[in-house]
Design an enzyme around this catalytic site. Structure first.
Site, PDB file in Angstrom:
ATOM      1  N   ARG A  38       0.538 -10.268   0.877  1.00 12.29           N
ATOM      2  CA  ARG A  38       1.015 -10.122  -0.507  1.00 12.29           C
ATOM      3  C   ARG A  38       0.761  -8.738  -1.103  1.00 12.29           C
ATOM      4  NH1 ARG A  38       1.742 -14.802  -3.975  1.00 12.29           N
ATOM      5  NH2 ARG A  38       2.053 -16.588  -2.623  1.00 12.29           N
TER       6      ARG A  38
ATOM      7  N   TYR B  48      -0.059 -18.363   9.717  1.00 15.47           N
ATOM      8  CA  TYR B  48       0.844 -17.392  10.330  1.00 15.47           C
ATOM      9  C   TYR B  48       0.219 -16.007  10.260  1.00 15.47           C
ATOM     10  CZ  TYR B  48       2.208 -17.212   5.333  1.00 15.47           C
ATOM     11  OH  TYR B  48       2.204 -17.147   3.961  1.00 15.47           O
TER      12      TYR B  48
ATOM     13  N   ASP C 286       8.176 -17.904 -11.836  1.00 15.13           N
ATOM     14  CA  ASP C 286       7.334 -19.079 -12.057  1.00 15.13           C
ATOM     15  C   ASP C 286       7.242 -19.470 -13.531  1.00 15.13           C
ATOM     16  OD1 ASP C 286       6.776 -19.295  -9.373  1.00 15.13           O
ATOM     17  OD2 ASP C 286       4.597 -19.137  -9.575  1.00 15.13           O
TER      18      ASP C 286
HETATM   19  C1  LIG Z   1      -0.611 -21.388  -1.835  1.00 15.85           C
HETATM   20  C2  LIG Z   1       0.703 -20.740  -2.224  1.00 15.85           C
HETATM   21  C3  LIG Z   1       1.571 -20.293  -1.236  1.00 15.85           C
HETATM   22  C4  LIG Z   1       2.783 -19.713  -1.569  1.00 15.85           C
HETATM   23  N1  LIG Z   1       3.616 -19.292  -0.574  1.00 15.85           N
HETATM   24  C5  LIG Z   1       4.818 -18.752  -0.872  1.00 15.85           C
HETATM   25  C6  LIG Z   1       5.683 -18.293   0.177  1.00 15.85           C
HETATM   26  O1  LIG Z   1       5.346 -18.339   1.359  1.00 15.85           O
HETATM   27  N2  LIG Z   1       6.908 -17.774  -0.183  1.00 15.85           N
HETATM   28  C7  LIG Z   1       7.311 -17.685  -1.493  1.00 15.85           C
HETATM   29  O2  LIG Z   1       8.427 -17.217  -1.762  1.00 15.85           O
HETATM   30  N3  LIG Z   1       6.493 -18.116  -2.501  1.00 15.85           N
HETATM   31  C8  LIG Z   1       5.267 -18.635  -2.231  1.00 15.85           C
HETATM   32  N4  LIG Z   1       4.428 -19.053  -3.238  1.00 15.85           N
HETATM   33  C9  LIG Z   1       4.889 -18.958  -4.633  1.00 15.85           C
HETATM   34  C10 LIG Z   1       4.751 -17.564  -5.228  1.00 15.85           C
HETATM   35  O3  LIG Z   1       3.412 -17.104  -5.106  1.00 15.85           O
HETATM   36  C11 LIG Z   1       5.154 -17.551  -6.689  1.00 15.85           C
HETATM   37  O4  LIG Z   1       6.355 -18.262  -6.864  1.00 15.85           O
HETATM   38  C12 LIG Z   1       5.363 -16.117  -7.175  1.00 15.85           C
HETATM   39  O5  LIG Z   1       4.136 -15.427  -7.161  1.00 15.85           O
HETATM   40  C13 LIG Z   1       5.945 -16.107  -8.590  1.00 15.85           C
HETATM   41  O6  LIG Z   1       6.118 -14.776  -8.997  1.00 15.85           O
HETATM   42  P1  LIG Z   1       6.173 -14.437 -10.547  1.00 15.85           P
HETATM   43  O7  LIG Z   1       6.312 -12.936 -10.609  1.00 15.85           O
HETATM   44  O8  LIG Z   1       7.170 -15.273 -11.230  1.00 15.85           O
HETATM   45  O9  LIG Z   1       4.745 -14.870 -11.133  1.00 15.85           O
HETATM   46  P2  LIG Z   1       3.317 -14.320 -10.780  1.00 15.85           P
HETATM   47  O10 LIG Z   1       3.206 -13.937  -9.361  1.00 15.85           O
HETATM   48  O11 LIG Z   1       2.346 -15.335 -11.299  1.00 15.85           O
HETATM   49  O12 LIG Z   1       3.185 -12.981 -11.645  1.00 15.85           O
HETATM   50  C14 LIG Z   1       3.012 -13.027 -13.049  1.00 15.85           C
HETATM   51  C15 LIG Z   1       2.431 -11.699 -13.510  1.00 15.85           C
HETATM   52  O13 LIG Z   1       2.356 -11.723 -14.930  1.00 15.85           O
HETATM   53  C16 LIG Z   1       1.058 -11.348 -15.349  1.00 15.85           C
HETATM   54  N5  LIG Z   1       0.818 -12.034 -16.631  1.00 15.85           N
HETATM   55  C17 LIG Z   1       0.545 -13.336 -16.845  1.00 15.85           C
HETATM   56  N6  LIG Z   1       0.430 -13.586 -18.161  1.00 15.85           N
HETATM   57  C18 LIG Z   1       0.628 -12.405 -18.787  1.00 15.85           C
HETATM   58  C19 LIG Z   1       0.659 -12.019 -20.157  1.00 15.85           C
HETATM   59  N7  LIG Z   1       0.449 -12.901 -21.141  1.00 15.85           N
HETATM   60  N8  LIG Z   1       0.913 -10.716 -20.451  1.00 15.85           N
HETATM   61  C20 LIG Z   1       1.147  -9.793 -19.468  1.00 15.85           C
HETATM   62  N9  LIG Z   1       1.118 -10.110 -18.158  1.00 15.85           N
HETATM   63  C21 LIG Z   1       0.895 -11.410 -17.827  1.00 15.85           C
HETATM   64  C22 LIG Z   1       0.144 -11.781 -14.227  1.00 15.85           C
HETATM   65  O14 LIG Z   1      -1.077 -11.063 -14.255  1.00 15.85           O
HETATM   66  C23 LIG Z   1       0.999 -11.460 -13.004  1.00 15.85           C
HETATM   67  O15 LIG Z   1       0.869 -10.125 -12.609  1.00 15.85           O
HETATM   68  C24 LIG Z   1       3.186 -19.606  -2.935  1.00 15.85           C
HETATM   69  C25 LIG Z   1       2.315 -20.038  -3.933  1.00 15.85           C
HETATM   70  C26 LIG Z   1       1.082 -20.590  -3.585  1.00 15.85           C
HETATM   71  C27 LIG Z   1       0.158 -21.059  -4.676  1.00 15.85           C
END
Ligand SMILES: Cc1cc2nc3c(=O)[nH]c(=O)nc-3n(C[C@H](O)[C@H](O)[C@H](O)COP(=O)(O)OP(=O)(O)OC[C@H]3O[C@@H](n4cnc5c(N)ncnc54)[C@H](O)[C@@H]3O)c2cc1C
Length: 397
Positions: A107, A216, A294
């Site tokens: 990651r 993996y 997410d």
């Molecule tokens: C065990 C596990 C395994 C996974 N494996 C996979 C996989 O193999 N393949 C895959 O595609 N997905 C996988 N996922 C899912 C994936 O990790 C998430 O879907 C992805 O990280 C979502 O990205 P995002 O940018 O929407 O949210 P996030 O990664 O949660 O990023 C959100 C960002 O916003 C910031 N933030 C939060 N609140 C605030 C705020 N109020 N103000 C400013 N900043 C803020 C956080 O600090 C963070 O940097 C897995 C998840 C888990 C738990």
């Protein structure tokens, strides 16, 4: 003519991908990240061909490819006997079929590649120590309020702040965090400490009653990413992750095959993650603001598509904003295109719970019949083809 300015709350995989897609189309972008630096949890992530197609459209696929481990195959193994079934051939077969490989990635490598590209396109795009709290808007503009009182104004706001989003309640009201009862135990193991038989370019999914284990290689094959998920846990409040002991983890997987314990014997530390979701809402857009990633489609990771879909969101959102003069119309179009697909993914991942954790897996004879049925090639195609063939570049906006 002044440039359209897009404010992005959250500098994770979704927020940074969106920023790149927008900057490449000539939009001005500012990203607000709560942490003191852009960072990702030290674990692995699977990027399927549709995700790599989206990363190629962001111009970062080749760089990431050099850091990743292409998977030759995926396998299913039974929790107690270790019997193995092929899930699908990947490697060259995936490239021939989908145009892109299936990769397993560290990651922090993915986040660094995205962050470097944002920086190259706009060196001062990212504000760190910038916790987003509130949103106000008029017909002409939208303002983002930070916890420290600063206010930034732009034409569009994107809430890419993850499953515990603050933008989501600011737009649509508070809703509950839904703990699924499942906990994921996550660890990284040095590949050169492991017996030879584990050092393969294969993603393995062990299935058992009430739990499963995925492992993996990542980081050029130097590390093994190991994730074991079990049902039936209590977890009432944040923080939603915590350090745990190896012995506690091994006890939780008591009765699982010796190979599971042989791997855990070399794990330096383990982190427990509460797997949480939020209710699926019937609209992501309010005026000049939208959610993505997410924040609006948090998912169980059982199709390995959560991050991949947040990357897809970013590309499709940028294409919509480039296609329509009125950003409010563009956001409505984005919502209409992306919500059905992402929610189908969330439901598909939830369906895999009963497949990966089925009570039929407890006894060898029922387990073998169950696996042969659930993982026969037609059933696998039905579950994955629609995911892997999606093309962010050609979907009609
Ligand atoms: C065990 C596990 C395994 C996974 N494996 C996979 C996989 O193999 N393949 C895959 O595609 N997905 C996988 N996922 C899912 C994936 O990790 C998430 O879907 C992805 O990280 C979502 O990205 P995002 O940018 O929407 O949210 P996030 O990664 O949660 O990023 C959100 C960002 O916003 C910031 N933030 C939060 N609140 C605030 C705020 N109020 N103000 C400013 N900043 C803020 C956080 O600090 C963070 O940097 C897995 C998840 C888990 C738990």
């Amino acid at each position: 003519m002044s440039q359209t300015k897009i404010l992005i709350a959250g500098g994770g995989i979704g927020g940074l991908s969106t920023a790149i897609a927008l900057l490449r189309r000539g939009f001005d972008v500012e990203i607000f990240e709560q942490s003191s630096e852009l960072r990702e949890f030290g674990a692995g992530i699977q990027i399927s061909p549709n995700g790599n197609r989206a990363l190629a459209s962001l111009g970062v696929f080749d760089t990431l490819h050099r850091l990743a481990c292409p998977s030759d195959a995926k396998e299913i193994r039974l929790w107690n006997t270790g019997k193995t079934w092929p899930l699908f051939d990947l490697g060259d077969a995936a490239v021939r079929k989908y145009g892109f490989p299936y990769m397993t990635v560290f990651r922090p490598d993915l986040l660094r590649v995205l962050a470097d590209e944002v920086k190259r396109l706009k060196p001062d795009a990212v504000h760190v120590n910038a916790r987003c709290e509130g949103v106000e808007q008029t017909d002409d503009a939208v303002s983002l309020r930070l916890a420290d009182g600063r206010v930034f104004t732009g034409d569009v706001l994107v809430g890419a702040d993850g499953v515990h989003s603050r933008i989501r309640p600011a737009l649509f009201g508070e809703d509950p965090t839904l703990f699924t009862g499942m906990v994921a135990w996550r660890t990284l193991i040095d590949m050169d400490k492991l017996p030879e038989k584990f050092r393969r370019s294969v993603a393995v999914n062990w299935v058992g009653p009430g739990g499963h284990v995925v492992h993996y290689p990542i980081h050029g094959g130097k590390l093994m990413n190991w994730v074991g998920t079990l049902e039936g846990n209590q977890w009432d409040s944040p923080p939603w992750s915590a350090a745990a002991g190896i012995e506690e983890c091994r006890a939780a997987f008591a009765g699982w095959h010796d190979d599971i314990h042989a791997m855990l014997a070399h794990a330096p530390s383990v982190t427990k993650w509460a797997l949480c979701g939020r209710p699926l809402i019937d609209n992501w857009v309010e005026g000049r603001a939208t959610l993505l990633g997410d924040a609006c489609h948090a998912t169980l990771p059982f199709l390995a598509q959560g991050a991949v879909h947040s990357i897809e969101d970013g590309v499709v959102l940028a294409r919509c904003l480039a296609a329509y003069a009125d950003p409010r119309v563009a956001l409505q179009r984005f919502d209409a295109i992306r919500r059905p697909r992402t929610y189908a993914m969330v439901r598909g991942a939830a369906d895999n719970t009963q497949r990966f954790h089925n009570p039929a897996l407890a006894a060898v004879d029922t387990a073998e019949a169950f696996i042969s049925r659930e993982w026969q090639s037609d059933a696998i195609s039905k579950r994955y083809e629609w995911l892997f063939t999606y093309d962010v570049n050609t979907v009609e906006v």
